[in-house]
Scaffold this active site. Structure first.
Site, PDB file in Angstrom:
ATOM      1  N   CYS A 138      48.649 -16.234  44.842  1.00  0.00           N
ATOM      2  CA  CYS A 138      49.739 -16.649  43.951  1.00  0.00           C
ATOM      3  C   CYS A 138      49.433 -16.497  42.464  1.00  0.00           C
ATOM      4  O   CYS A 138      50.279 -16.793  41.624  1.00  0.00           O
ATOM      5  CB  CYS A 138      50.138 -18.086  44.268  1.00  0.00           C
ATOM      6  SG  CYS A 138      50.620 -18.258  45.991  1.00  0.00           S
ATOM      7  N   HIS A 265      52.617 -24.651  37.425  1.00  0.00           N
ATOM      8  CA  HIS A 265      52.679 -23.937  38.711  1.00  0.00           C
ATOM      9  C   HIS A 265      53.611 -24.724  39.641  1.00  0.00           C
ATOM     10  O   HIS A 265      54.432 -24.139  40.314  1.00  0.00           O
ATOM     11  CB  HIS A 265      51.286 -23.805  39.298  1.00  0.00           C
ATOM     12  CG  HIS A 265      51.215 -22.924  40.489  1.00  0.00           C
ATOM     13  ND1 HIS A 265      51.562 -21.590  40.453  1.00  0.00           N
ATOM     14  CD2 HIS A 265      50.841 -23.180  41.776  1.00  0.00           C
ATOM     15  CE1 HIS A 265      51.410 -21.058  41.654  1.00  0.00           C
ATOM     16  NE2 HIS A 265      50.978 -22.004  42.479  1.00  0.00           N
ATOM     17  N   HIS A 299      59.040 -20.374  45.251  1.00  0.00           N
ATOM     18  CA  HIS A 299      57.703 -19.879  44.897  1.00  0.00           C
ATOM     19  C   HIS A 299      57.633 -18.400  45.259  1.00  0.00           C
ATOM     20  O   HIS A 299      57.535 -18.043  46.433  1.00  0.00           O
ATOM     21  CB  HIS A 299      56.640 -20.674  45.650  1.00  0.00           C
ATOM     22  CG  HIS A 299      55.240 -20.379  45.195  1.00  0.00           C
ATOM     23  ND1 HIS A 299      54.926 -19.352  44.327  1.00  0.00           N
ATOM     24  CD2 HIS A 299      54.062 -20.984  45.485  1.00  0.00           C
ATOM     25  CE1 HIS A 299      53.632 -19.330  44.113  1.00  0.00           C
ATOM     26  NE2 HIS A 299      53.080 -20.315  44.800  1.00  0.00           N
TER      27      HIS A 299
END
Lengths: 369, 214
Positions: A138, A265, A299
């Site tokens: 990620c 995040h 996400h």
């Protein structure tokens, strides 16, 4: 010779919450989430995902997005431009489709399976001087931006195109389900009631150059760290994220008190949000406005670093703080969460990306000096 | 821009099938920890044990296909409508092997993973050369772990199904003493070839230096 400065001069994105970066920013400010519920990906289970719903293939959308960035730039083509790609799963969606149809590997094209598939696809439509692809889960496209920054700072390239790209695949959807971190509703980063994340797909493309344009935003530096803690769980005290943020501030000679906005995040999982909030609290206390925009975008995995860098660029250009959505009761009550979009004079924005393996990257963006 | 890299230490492992890792039990004595490691992670641990002069700095790693065994396990579980193994999923990302290195050796530095198809080794060298301009010593790694059931359905040219290369490097102003080219050994993955060539030839030179064109 002093190092070169790095400017973000053109950008565009596509995700479930907007077919353009401007549309995405409006959606964030209006709390309009692109997350929807689906039942076809996991048997007998409803999950919430961020799916790009357009009548084109994802590769066609990628090509079009790069063409839009080229049109917004001062370049005629990308022949003197380095391509830096960040992706977590690359061509996995294509591989899955072939393997689940054939039940064997024979018809899988290795060039279209791997992370490099994105650069390979783009090379059919554009000529680049060279390309390189990063895959660190990620943080992939945040690290791609970091590499682009370093290439320009050290005078190797004047133009670097960064592409963050990840598509929805059964591997990621069922994989995160196996880890027990998928939510059945739009996620609630930093809320006490959060129950997981929303896997999503996204494309984010940014052109970085060594000379500014009229509305350029500067990429001032990148901080990297490793948790050295656990493959899938961040250190609870947020030491890794804290270290990445400290490194970028030190590199850019910026004080924590000068940061005007943090795009966290903030995935909506219990482990991530607690760890990251601890890190932010340790370094910034309660004075810096914080939001996670993943309740709007989901996400987007390897694309999220680049997508959230674009959100920071727009926030700086417009001098508007992007709000949280679905944050009703913050777990960390001392942090300064942004609840509504509001105008705010600020010079610096920080964007965090945190990944499996304890890979942490913090980007510092700012109004040009 | 051209950057010269001094090769301070090097090592490589090649296996036609599965690579034997004679020291892995000593290097990772805890069985539970060892069992969680992917084959690529074990190869990286063994390679790290073979090289000298790297005291835990920045690491750049490359692999064209990453953790292929876990990827195949996931695909087969989806095909068979079986639940996915959470361990397989968390170990399927491309930065798994070096993340385990980070955990095992408490390395909290910048650790990046590249995947650039056949150009992977060359890209690791380029990225390593760019980073080495900062003056520190870096560990460059690349690996492929293709020894999975039915790989012959798709693999027609790679003889060495498991492979790994480690180079410990730093930037230098000295002239190159070793050309940067593909390994002459037939049947190695293209994705490790340039780094393998360096590792095969560096020990024969008093001072091995390569020129990397960024």
């Amino acid at each position: 010779m002093p190092p070169n400065s790095v400017f973000i001069n053109a950008f565009e994105s596509v995700c479930c919450a907007g077919e353009s970066s401007e549309a995405l920013f409006e959606a964030i400010c209006a709390h309009q989430s692109g997350i929807k519920t689906f039942t076809e990906f996991i048997h007998d289970k409803q999950i919430a995902l961020g799916k790009i719903e357009k009548p084109f293939s994802i590769d066609e959308i990628l090509e079009l997005t790069c063409k839009k960035v080229l049109a917004k730039s001062n370049l005629e083509n990308f022949e003197n431009t380095l391509l830096v790609v960040g992706s977590s799963v690359g061509g996995m969606q294509t591989t899955e489709a072939i393997f689940l149809r054939d039940h064997h590997y024979a018809n899988i094209d290795p060039k279209l399976h791997a992370i490099d598939a994105i650069a390979h696809t783009l090379s059919q439509h554009f000529t680049f001087s060279d390309d390189i692809s990063f895959s660190t889960a990620c943080t992939s496209s945040a690290n791609a931006l970091g590499y682009a920054h370093e290439m320009i700072v050290k005078g190797v390239y004047e133009n670097v195109l960064v592409v963050g790209f990840d598509t929805l695949s059964l591997t990621t959807i069922r994989g995160f389900d196996a880890l027990g971190v998928l939510s059945s509703r739009p996620c609630q980063p930093f809320d006490v009631s959060r129950d997981g994340m929303n896997v999503a797909e996204g494309i984010a493309v940014l052109l970085l150059q060594n000379k500014p344009h009229k509305e350029s935003i500067e990429l001032l530096g990148v901080g990297y760290s490793s948790d050295a803690h656990h493959m899938a769980h961040p250190s609870p005290d947020g030491a890794g994220a804290l270290c990445a943020m400290q490194k970028v501030l030190k590199y850019a000679h910026v004080q924590p008190s000068e940061i005007g906005y943090i795009n966290a995040h903030g995935t909506g999982t219990t482990a991530n949000d607690t760890s990251e909030a601890n890190a932010i609290e340790t370094l910034f206390g309660s004075h810096v406005p914080v939001s996670s925009t993943k309740s709007i975008t989901g996400h987007t995995l390897g694309a999220s670093g680049a997508l959230e860098a674009i959100i920071c660029v727009l926030a700086l250009q417009k001098q508007i703080l992007p709000p949280n959505t679905n944050l009703f009761e913050p777990e960390h009550k001392t942090l300064h969460f942004v609840n509504e979009a509001k105008t705010h004079r600020f010079r610096y924005a920080l964007s965090n990306s945190l990944a499996f393996g304890g890979n942490n990257t913090a980007l510092l963006l700012g109004l040009p000096q | 821009m051209k950057v010269n890299l001094e090769i301070l230490s090097s090592a490589y492992l090649l296996g036609v099938k599965s690579i034997e890792l004679p020291h892995i039990k000593e290097l990772v004595p805890q069985m539970m920890t060892r069992r969680r490691l992917t084959k690529a992670a074990k190869i990286c641990v063994e390679l790290l044990n073979c090289v000298e002069q790297f005291e835990g700095g920045r690491i750049l790693c490359g692999s064209a296909f990453g953790e292929l065994e876990t990827t195949a396990n996931i695909l087969n579980a989806i095909k068979d409508e079986q639940p996915l193994s959470p361990t397989d999923f968390q170990n399927s990302v491309y930065n798994t092997a070096v993340s385990y290195l980070s955990i095992l050796y408490h390395n909290q530095n910048e650790i990046l993973t590249l995947s650039c198809g056949d150009k992977t080794a060359l890209s690791v060298l380029k990225a390593g050369a760019l980073k080495a301009l900062d003056g520190d010593v870096l560990l460059l790694l690349c690996f492929e772990t293709l020894d999975i059931p039915n790989i012959e359905q798709i693999n027609h040219c790679i003889k060495y199904l498991e492979s790994g290369v480690a180079l410990v490097v730093r930037a230098t102003e000295e002239k190159a003493t070793l050309s940067l080219q593909k390994s002459e050994l037939a049947g190695v993955p293209n994705s490790i070839s340039e780094m393998l060539h360096v590792a095969q030839n560096a020990p024969t030179l008093e001072c091995a230096i390569i020129e990397v064109n960024l």
